[in-house]
Motif scaffolding. Structure first.
Motif, PDB file in Angstrom:
ATOM      1  N   ALA A  35       9.792   3.185  20.809  1.00 33.31           N
ATOM      2  CA  ALA A  35      10.320   1.982  20.157  1.00 33.31           C
ATOM      3  C   ALA A  35       9.408   1.538  19.017  1.00 33.31           C
ATOM      4  O   ALA A  35       9.883   1.147  17.944  1.00 33.31           O
ATOM      5  CB  ALA A  35      10.486   0.863  21.180  1.00 33.31           C
ATOM      6  N   SER A  36       8.101   1.617  19.201  1.00 33.93           N
ATOM      7  CA  SER A  36       7.160   1.228  18.151  1.00 33.93           C
ATOM      8  C   SER A  36       7.261   2.145  16.943  1.00 33.93           C
ATOM      9  O   SER A  36       7.295   1.680  15.800  1.00 33.93           O
ATOM     10  CB  SER A  36       5.727   1.255  18.688  1.00 33.93           C
ATOM     11  N   ILE A  37       7.299   3.434  17.185  1.00 32.64           N
ATOM     12  CA  ILE A  37       7.408   4.387  16.082  1.00 32.64           C
ATOM     13  C   ILE A  37       8.733   4.212  15.353  1.00 32.64           C
ATOM     14  O   ILE A  37       8.782   4.235  14.113  1.00 32.64           O
ATOM     15  CB  ILE A  37       7.226   5.835  16.596  1.00 32.64           C
ATOM     16  N   SER A  38       9.805   3.996  16.091  1.00 38.04           N
ATOM     17  CA  SER A  38      11.114   3.785  15.467  1.00 38.04           C
ATOM     18  C   SER A  38      11.113   2.526  14.598  1.00 38.04           C
ATOM     19  O   SER A  38      11.638   2.538  13.479  1.00 38.04           O
ATOM     20  CB  SER A  38      12.203   3.661  16.527  1.00 38.04           C
ATOM     21  N   ALA A  39      10.527   1.468  15.103  1.00 36.65           N
ATOM     22  CA  ALA A  39      10.456   0.223  14.341  1.00 36.65           C
ATOM     23  C   ALA A  39       9.633   0.417  13.063  1.00 36.65           C
ATOM     24  O   ALA A  39      10.017  -0.070  11.994  1.00 36.65           O
ATOM     25  CB  ALA A  39       9.858  -0.890  15.196  1.00 36.65           C
ATOM     26  N   LEU A  40       8.525   1.126  13.158  1.00 35.51           N
ATOM     27  CA  LEU A  40       7.729   1.386  11.968  1.00 35.51           C
ATOM     28  C   LEU A  40       8.505   2.200  10.939  1.00 35.51           C
ATOM     29  O   LEU A  40       8.464   1.900   9.738  1.00 35.51           O
ATOM     30  CB  LEU A  40       6.440   2.120  12.344  1.00 35.51           C
ATOM     31  N   LEU A  41       9.200   3.224  11.389  1.00 35.88           N
ATOM     32  CA  LEU A  41       9.969   4.055  10.465  1.00 35.88           C
ATOM     33  C   LEU A  41      11.104   3.264   9.815  1.00 35.88           C
ATOM     34  O   LEU A  41      11.398   3.448   8.626  1.00 35.88           O
ATOM     35  CB  LEU A  41      10.525   5.280  11.186  1.00 35.88           C
ATOM     36  N   LEU A  42      11.740   2.406  10.576  1.00 36.93           N
ATOM     37  CA  LEU A  42      12.841   1.622  10.021  1.00 36.93           C
ATOM     38  C   LEU A  42      12.349   0.523   9.078  1.00 36.93           C
ATOM     39  O   LEU A  42      13.031   0.181   8.108  1.00 36.93           O
ATOM     40  CB  LEU A  42      13.663   0.991  11.146  1.00 36.93           C
ATOM     41  N   LEU A  43      11.171  -0.034   9.341  1.00 36.52           N
ATOM     42  CA  LEU A  43      10.675  -1.142   8.537  1.00 36.52           C
ATOM     43  C   LEU A  43       9.827  -0.707   7.342  1.00 36.52           C
ATOM     44  O   LEU A  43       9.582  -1.510   6.444  1.00 36.52           O
ATOM     45  CB  LEU A  43       9.876  -2.109   9.410  1.00 36.52           C
ATOM     46  N   THR A  44       9.392   0.544   7.294  1.00 36.74           N
ATOM     47  CA  THR A  44       8.564   1.014   6.189  1.00 36.74           C
ATOM     48  C   THR A  44       9.257   0.824   4.836  1.00 36.74           C
ATOM     49  O   THR A  44       8.626   0.316   3.895  1.00 36.74           O
ATOM     50  CB  THR A  44       8.150   2.476   6.405  1.00 36.74           C
ATOM     51  N   PRO A  45      10.525   1.194   4.667  1.00 34.86           N
ATOM     52  CA  PRO A  45      11.168   0.948   3.360  1.00 34.86           C
ATOM     53  C   PRO A  45      11.218  -0.535   2.987  1.00 34.86           C
ATOM     54  O   PRO A  45      11.049  -0.893   1.822  1.00 34.86           O
ATOM     55  CB  PRO A  45      12.578   1.505   3.536  1.00 34.86           C
ATOM     56  N   VAL A  46      11.432  -1.389   3.955  1.00 35.00           N
ATOM     57  CA  VAL A  46      11.455  -2.832   3.692  1.00 35.00           C
ATOM     58  C   VAL A  46      10.085  -3.288   3.200  1.00 35.00           C
ATOM     59  O   VAL A  46       9.984  -4.044   2.222  1.00 35.00           O
ATOM     60  CB  VAL A  46      11.869  -3.613   4.958  1.00 35.00           C
ATOM     61  N   PHE A  47       9.024  -2.829   3.862  1.00 33.84           N
ATOM     62  CA  PHE A  47       7.677  -3.200   3.438  1.00 33.84           C
ATOM     63  C   PHE A  47       7.376  -2.684   2.039  1.00 33.84           C
ATOM     64  O   PHE A  47       6.769  -3.393   1.221  1.00 33.84           O
ATOM     65  CB  PHE A  47       6.632  -2.668   4.423  1.00 33.84           C
ATOM     66  N   LEU A  48       7.800  -1.462   1.733  1.00 35.73           N
ATOM     67  CA  LEU A  48       7.574  -0.910   0.399  1.00 35.73           C
ATOM     68  C   LEU A  48       8.302  -1.716  -0.670  1.00 35.73           C
ATOM     69  O   LEU A  48       7.750  -1.988  -1.742  1.00 35.73           O
ATOM     70  CB  LEU A  48       7.991   0.556   0.351  1.00 35.73           C
ATOM     71  N   ILE A  49       9.532  -2.115  -0.384  1.00 33.34           N
ATOM     72  CA  ILE A  49      10.283  -2.939  -1.338  1.00 33.34           C
ATOM     73  C   ILE A  49       9.588  -4.276  -1.542  1.00 33.34           C
ATOM     74  O   ILE A  49       9.481  -4.766  -2.678  1.00 33.34           O
ATOM     75  CB  ILE A  49      11.738  -3.124  -0.856  1.00 33.34           C
ATOM     76  N   LEU A  50       9.102  -4.876  -0.485  1.00 32.62           N
ATOM     77  CA  LEU A  50       8.384  -6.146  -0.614  1.00 32.62           C
ATOM     78  C   LEU A  50       7.110  -5.986  -1.431  1.00 32.62           C
ATOM     79  O   LEU A  50       6.792  -6.840  -2.274  1.00 32.62           O
ATOM     80  CB  LEU A  50       8.049  -6.703   0.768  1.00 32.62           C
ATOM     81  N   ILE A  51       6.379  -4.907  -1.205  1.00 32.59           N
ATOM     82  CA  ILE A  51       5.145  -4.667  -1.966  1.00 32.59           C
ATOM     83  C   ILE A  51       5.461  -4.529  -3.451  1.00 32.59           C
ATOM     84  O   ILE A  51       4.792  -5.124  -4.305  1.00 32.59           O
ATOM     85  CB  ILE A  51       4.427  -3.411  -1.435  1.00 32.59           C
ATOM     86  N   ILE A  52       6.483  -3.756  -3.762  1.00 29.82           N
ATOM     87  CA  ILE A  52       6.866  -3.557  -5.165  1.00 29.82           C
ATOM     88  C   ILE A  52       7.336  -4.866  -5.782  1.00 29.82           C
ATOM     89  O   ILE A  52       6.964  -5.205  -6.921  1.00 29.82           O
ATOM     90  CB  ILE A  52       7.952  -2.462  -5.270  1.00 29.82           C
ATOM     91  N   ALA A  53       8.120  -5.646  -5.067  1.00 26.95           N
ATOM     92  CA  ALA A  53       8.610  -6.927  -5.581  1.00 26.95           C
ATOM     93  C   ALA A  53       7.456  -7.889  -5.844  1.00 26.95           C
ATOM     94  O   ALA A  53       7.443  -8.597  -6.856  1.00 26.95           O
ATOM     95  CB  ALA A  53       9.605  -7.541  -4.605  1.00 26.95           C
ATOM     96  N   ILE A  54       6.486  -7.910  -4.969  1.00 25.89           N
ATOM     97  CA  ILE A  54       5.330  -8.793  -5.163  1.00 25.89           C
ATOM     98  C   ILE A  54       4.507  -8.342  -6.362  1.00 25.89           C
ATOM     99  O   ILE A  54       4.065  -9.159  -7.176  1.00 25.89           O
ATOM    100  CB  ILE A  54       4.470  -8.846  -3.876  1.00 25.89           C
ATOM    101  N   LYS A  55       4.301  -7.032  -6.491  1.00 22.39           N
ATOM    102  CA  LYS A  55       3.537  -6.510  -7.633  1.00 22.39           C
ATOM    103  C   LYS A  55       4.233  -6.830  -8.953  1.00 22.39           C
ATOM    104  O   LYS A  55       3.586  -7.175  -9.932  1.00 22.39           O
ATOM    105  CB  LYS A  55       3.358  -4.995  -7.510  1.00 22.39           C
ATOM    106  N   ILE A  56       5.553  -6.704  -8.998  1.00 25.78           N
ATOM    107  CA  ILE A  56       6.295  -6.967 -10.227  1.00 25.78           C
ATOM    108  C   ILE A  56       6.288  -8.455 -10.563  1.00 25.78           C
ATOM    109  O   ILE A  56       6.125  -8.842 -11.719  1.00 25.78           O
ATOM    110  CB  ILE A  56       7.749  -6.447 -10.099  1.00 25.78           C
TER     111      ILE A  56
END
Length: 64
Positions: A34-55
């Motif tokens: 469950a932890s690994i699945s949650a990380l894999l599913l949330l990684t794209p969301v975190f990447l989008i947030l990082i990019i949005a904050i940087k921009i």
């Protein structure tokens, strides 16, 4: 009164299964999957947030 005895019996069964090695192994395996699945599913969301904050954040001139 029988309903109460049935409920108590169910709770006793659950408590005894918690100490069972196979139950603990399956629970641990589920936690890891469950932890690994949650990380894999949330990684794209975190990447989008990082990019949005940087921009959106202004860049400052930093002198080295």
């Amino acid at each position: 009164m029988q309903d109460r005895e049935k409920i108590e019996h169910i709770f006793i069964d659950i408590r005894s299964k918690r100490n069972d090695l196979s139950y603990r192994f399956i629970k641990r395996l589920f936690d890891i999957v469950a932890s690994i699945s949650a990380l894999l599913l949330l990684t794209p969301v975190f990447l989008i947030l990082i990019i949005a904050i940087k921009i959106s954040s202004p860049r400052e001139n930093v002198r080295a």
